[in-house]
Design a protein around this motif. Structure first.
Motif, mmCIF file in Angstrom:
data_model
loop_
_atom_site.group_PDB
_atom_site.id
_atom_site.type_symbol
_atom_site.label_atom_id
_atom_site.label_comp_id
_atom_site.label_asym_id
_atom_site.label_seq_id
_atom_site.Cartn_x
_atom_site.Cartn_y
_atom_site.Cartn_z
ATOM 1 N N SER A 2 25.848 -29.868 -28.886
ATOM 2 C CA SER A 2 26.637 -30.837 -28.112
ATOM 3 C C SER A 2 27.050 -30.249 -26.760
ATOM 4 O O SER A 2 27.217 -30.984 -25.792
ATOM 5 C CB SER A 2 27.870 -31.307 -28.899
ATOM 6 N N SER A 3 27.186 -28.933 -26.692
ATOM 7 C CA SER A 3 27.504 -28.310 -25.395
ATOM 8 C C SER A 3 26.299 -28.409 -24.462
ATOM 9 O O SER A 3 26.458 -28.655 -23.256
ATOM 10 C CB SER A 3 27.894 -26.834 -25.573
ATOM 11 N N VAL A 4 25.097 -28.212 -25.019
ATOM 12 C CA VAL A 4 23.889 -28.361 -24.187
ATOM 13 C C VAL A 4 23.837 -29.795 -23.655
ATOM 14 O O VAL A 4 23.621 -30.031 -22.458
ATOM 15 C CB VAL A 4 22.602 -28.025 -24.985
ATOM 16 N N ALA A 5 24.089 -30.781 -24.540
ATOM 17 C CA ALA A 5 24.046 -32.190 -24.109
ATOM 18 C C ALA A 5 25.062 -32.443 -22.992
ATOM 19 O O ALA A 5 24.735 -33.046 -21.960
ATOM 20 C CB ALA A 5 24.333 -33.112 -25.300
ATOM 21 N N ARG A 6 26.277 -31.959 -23.200
ATOM 22 C CA ARG A 6 27.324 -32.187 -22.182
ATOM 23 C C ARG A 6 26.971 -31.497 -20.862
ATOM 24 O O ARG A 6 27.173 -32.057 -19.777
ATOM 25 C CB ARG A 6 28.672 -31.661 -22.683
ATOM 26 N N ALA A 7 26.451 -30.264 -20.959
ATOM 27 C CA ALA A 7 26.132 -29.519 -19.734
ATOM 28 C C ALA A 7 24.978 -30.188 -18.985
ATOM 29 O O ALA A 7 24.983 -30.269 -17.754
ATOM 30 C CB ALA A 7 25.782 -28.069 -20.090
ATOM 31 N N VAL A 8 23.992 -30.703 -19.742
ATOM 32 C CA VAL A 8 22.859 -31.391 -19.093
ATOM 33 C C VAL A 8 23.360 -32.664 -18.424
ATOM 34 O O VAL A 8 22.995 -32.981 -17.288
ATOM 35 C CB VAL A 8 21.732 -31.679 -20.116
ATOM 36 N N ARG A 9 24.221 -33.398 -19.112
ATOM 37 C CA ARG A 9 24.818 -34.611 -18.530
ATOM 38 C C ARG A 9 25.492 -34.306 -17.197
ATOM 39 O O ARG A 9 25.378 -35.047 -16.219
ATOM 40 C CB ARG A 9 25.895 -35.171 -19.477
ATOM 41 N N ALA A 10 26.238 -33.159 -17.206
ATOM 42 C CA ALA A 10 27.025 -32.804 -16.015
ATOM 43 C C ALA A 10 26.134 -32.290 -14.883
ATOM 44 O O ALA A 10 26.371 -32.597 -13.714
ATOM 45 C CB ALA A 10 28.067 -31.741 -16.387
ATOM 46 N N GLN A 11 25.120 -31.508 -15.236
ATOM 47 C CA GLN A 11 24.337 -30.824 -14.198
ATOM 48 C C GLN A 11 23.025 -31.515 -13.842
ATOM 49 O O GLN A 11 22.504 -31.327 -12.751
ATOM 50 C CB GLN A 11 24.029 -29.372 -14.633
ATOM 51 N N MET A 12 22.448 -32.261 -14.828
ATOM 52 C CA MET A 12 21.156 -32.925 -14.566
ATOM 53 C C MET A 12 21.226 -34.335 -15.149
ATOM 54 O O MET A 12 20.557 -34.652 -16.136
ATOM 55 C CB MET A 12 20.013 -32.124 -15.227
ATOM 56 N N PRO A 13 22.063 -35.193 -14.555
ATOM 57 C CA PRO A 13 22.338 -36.501 -15.167
ATOM 58 C C PRO A 13 21.097 -37.390 -15.329
ATOM 59 O O PRO A 13 21.143 -38.334 -16.120
ATOM 60 C CB PRO A 13 23.359 -37.135 -14.216
ATOM 61 N N LEU A 14 20.019 -37.094 -14.618
ATOM 62 C CA LEU A 14 18.829 -37.943 -14.746
ATOM 63 C C LEU A 14 17.958 -37.579 -15.953
ATOM 64 O O LEU A 14 17.021 -38.295 -16.293
ATOM 65 C CB LEU A 14 17.991 -37.869 -13.467
ATOM 66 N N VAL A 15 18.276 -36.455 -16.595
ATOM 67 C CA VAL A 15 17.496 -36.068 -17.781
ATOM 68 C C VAL A 15 17.871 -36.996 -18.939
ATOM 69 O O VAL A 15 19.053 -37.233 -19.207
ATOM 70 C CB VAL A 15 17.784 -34.597 -18.181
ATOM 71 N N ARG A 16 16.851 -37.517 -19.622
ATOM 72 C CA ARG A 16 17.118 -38.387 -20.768
ATOM 73 C C ARG A 16 17.303 -37.515 -22.014
ATOM 74 O O ARG A 16 16.436 -36.710 -22.361
ATOM 75 C CB ARG A 16 15.942 -39.358 -20.957
ATOM 76 N N ILE A 17 18.439 -37.684 -22.683
ATOM 77 C CA ILE A 17 18.759 -36.813 -23.826
ATOM 78 C C ILE A 17 18.678 -37.597 -25.127
ATOM 79 O O ILE A 17 19.374 -38.594 -25.316
ATOM 80 C CB ILE A 17 20.186 -36.235 -23.701
ATOM 81 N N THR A 18 17.819 -37.114 -26.032
ATOM 82 C CA THR A 18 17.756 -37.689 -27.377
ATOM 83 C C THR A 18 18.291 -36.644 -28.343
ATOM 84 O O THR A 18 17.949 -35.464 -28.227
ATOM 85 C CB THR A 18 16.301 -38.038 -27.758
ATOM 86 N N GLY A 19 19.133 -37.066 -29.274
ATOM 87 C CA GLY A 19 19.701 -36.119 -30.239
ATOM 88 C C GLY A 19 19.397 -36.510 -31.661
ATOM 89 O O GLY A 19 19.147 -37.683 -31.967
ATOM 90 N N HIS A 20 19.393 -35.500 -32.530
ATOM 91 C CA HIS A 20 19.283 -35.767 -33.968
ATOM 92 C C HIS A 20 20.065 -34.690 -34.708
ATOM 93 O O HIS A 20 20.090 -33.525 -34.290
ATOM 94 C CB HIS A 20 17.824 -35.741 -34.450
ATOM 95 N N ASP A 21 20.718 -35.080 -35.788
ATOM 96 C CA ASP A 21 21.389 -34.122 -36.674
ATOM 97 C C ASP A 21 21.159 -34.606 -38.100
ATOM 98 O O ASP A 21 21.074 -35.817 -38.345
ATOM 99 C CB ASP A 21 22.897 -34.077 -36.360
ATOM 100 N N ALA A 22 21.047 -33.650 -39.034
ATOM 101 C CA ALA A 22 20.796 -34.023 -40.428
ATOM 102 C C ALA A 22 22.002 -34.770 -41.013
ATOM 103 O O ALA A 22 21.859 -35.558 -41.945
ATOM 104 C CB ALA A 22 20.511 -32.766 -41.246
#
Ligand code: NAP
Length: 301
Positions: A17-37
């Motif tokens: 979730s930190s990677v997701a938040r940091a990507v949102r903040a620093q590279m907002p155009l990157v599309r983020i897909t997540g999955h957790d068991a």
């Protein structure tokens, strides 16, 4: 230029979730897909709004990714990768954030023999777990160690380096075996010592548990922060980095015996010389910006 356009994060706990938040903040155009068991973690991630998409299956998560980062406990890496192997695009780069590198590299290459795999370890974290514990600045000013295998394409390594730099990390390239030895001393052994001390204090019969807690400011509580780290993650770290941890533990035991003798035979000079050396190491850590200089870790008094 973005190093990647479509990122998939598998495991949405503290680090994912930190990677997701940091990507949102620093590279907002990157599309983020997540999955957790864990369904509850998936639902919480949707509520936090830190991914563009959260999928119920791991295969669906990787289907159009150009970078897949595994943020699950190191013992689960191989099984997760096997689960998505058939859905992985052939030009996607697979990476991870695991705390040990050799065992993860072996586990991933065994189930993804044709994939581009570049293991990584951001040397940043806290004792908390789960998607609420993450934050966007976790990697700022911290090291991220990449351990590419010899056959990793240079351009792919470079893209991953840029990715972590954009999240604020300083990137170092290292051999996986060397990484595991360095981290055994700087991270794994300290955790083992903290787990031991806190466990020993808990087991003492002549000192009550309430006294241990009441007088913990004497030093004990600093160990309890480390000893509060995620049990599953750390179980996997010790089992996955067994050789390096056992070697460091052997050296530690020998050094502890030397200290024991110095105390027994009143060798104050020996004790003082060691304590002066260790104080200098603390100074160097602060000087290199790896910790704050505030007394008592900046606690309010
Ligand atoms: P965390 O907060 O516990 O998050 C891990 C997440 O992965 C959990 O939500 C977990 O779900 C999920 N998960 C477990 N098995 C899975 C599977 N097979 N498929 C999909 N999701 C799965 O742990 P973390 O601290 O983020 O650690 C993640 C990785 O980062 C570990 O490899 C660790 O070695 C590395 N790392 C940690 C730190 C640190 O300080 N914490 C620092 C650097 C690197 P459940 O809870 O339901 O199992």
């Amino acid at each position: 230029m973005l190093p990647f356009a479509r990122l998939t994060i598998i495991g949405l706990g503290l680090i994912g979730s930190s990677v997701a938040r940091a990507v949102r903040a620093q590279m907002p155009l990157v599309r983020i897909t997540g999955h957790d068991a864990d369904r509850a973690v998936r639902e919480r991630t949707v509520a936090l709004g830190i991914c563009d998409d959260v999928t119920d299956t791991v295969g669906a998560a990787v289907m159009d990714a150009d970078l897949v980062i595994l943020c699950v406990p190191v013992g689960a890496m191989g099984a997760v990768a096997a689960e998505f192997a058939a859905d992985l695009p052939c030009d996607a780069i697979v990476s991870d954030v695991g705390s040990c590198k050799q065992s993860v590299a072996e586990a991933l290459s065994a189930v993804l023999p044709d994939a581009i795999i570049i293991p990584a370890h951001p040397v940043a974290g806290t004792e908390k777990s789960g998607p609420d514990a993450g934050f966007a600045t976790l990697f700022k000013g911290r090291w991220c160690i990449l351990t590419p295998p010899d056959n990793a394409p240079e351009a792919a390594v470079e893209r991953l380096r840029i990715f972590w730099q954009r999240l604020g990390a300083d990137v170092e390239i290292m051999d996986a075996r060397h990484h595991d030895m360095v981290l055994a001393v700087t991270s794994h052994l300290p955790h083992l010592i903290a787990y031991t001390i806190v466990g020993t204090a808990d087991d003492l019969e002549g000192v009550t548990q309430s006294e241990v807690i009441k007088y913990s400011a004497g030093g004990f509580r600093d160990f309890t922060r480390i000893a509060a780290s995620d049990p599953v993650m750390w179980r996997d770290v010790f089992l996955s980095n067994k050789d390096a941890v056992l070697e460091m533990l052997q050296r530690f035991s020998e050094d502890l015996s030397v200290l024991q003798r110095a105390i027994r035979y009143d060798k104050g000079d020996e004790l003082e010389a060691l304590f002066a050396r260790t104080r200098n190491i603390r100074r160097s850590i602060v000087e290199q910006g790896q910790d704050d200089d505030a007394p008592d870790f900046g606690r309010k008094h």
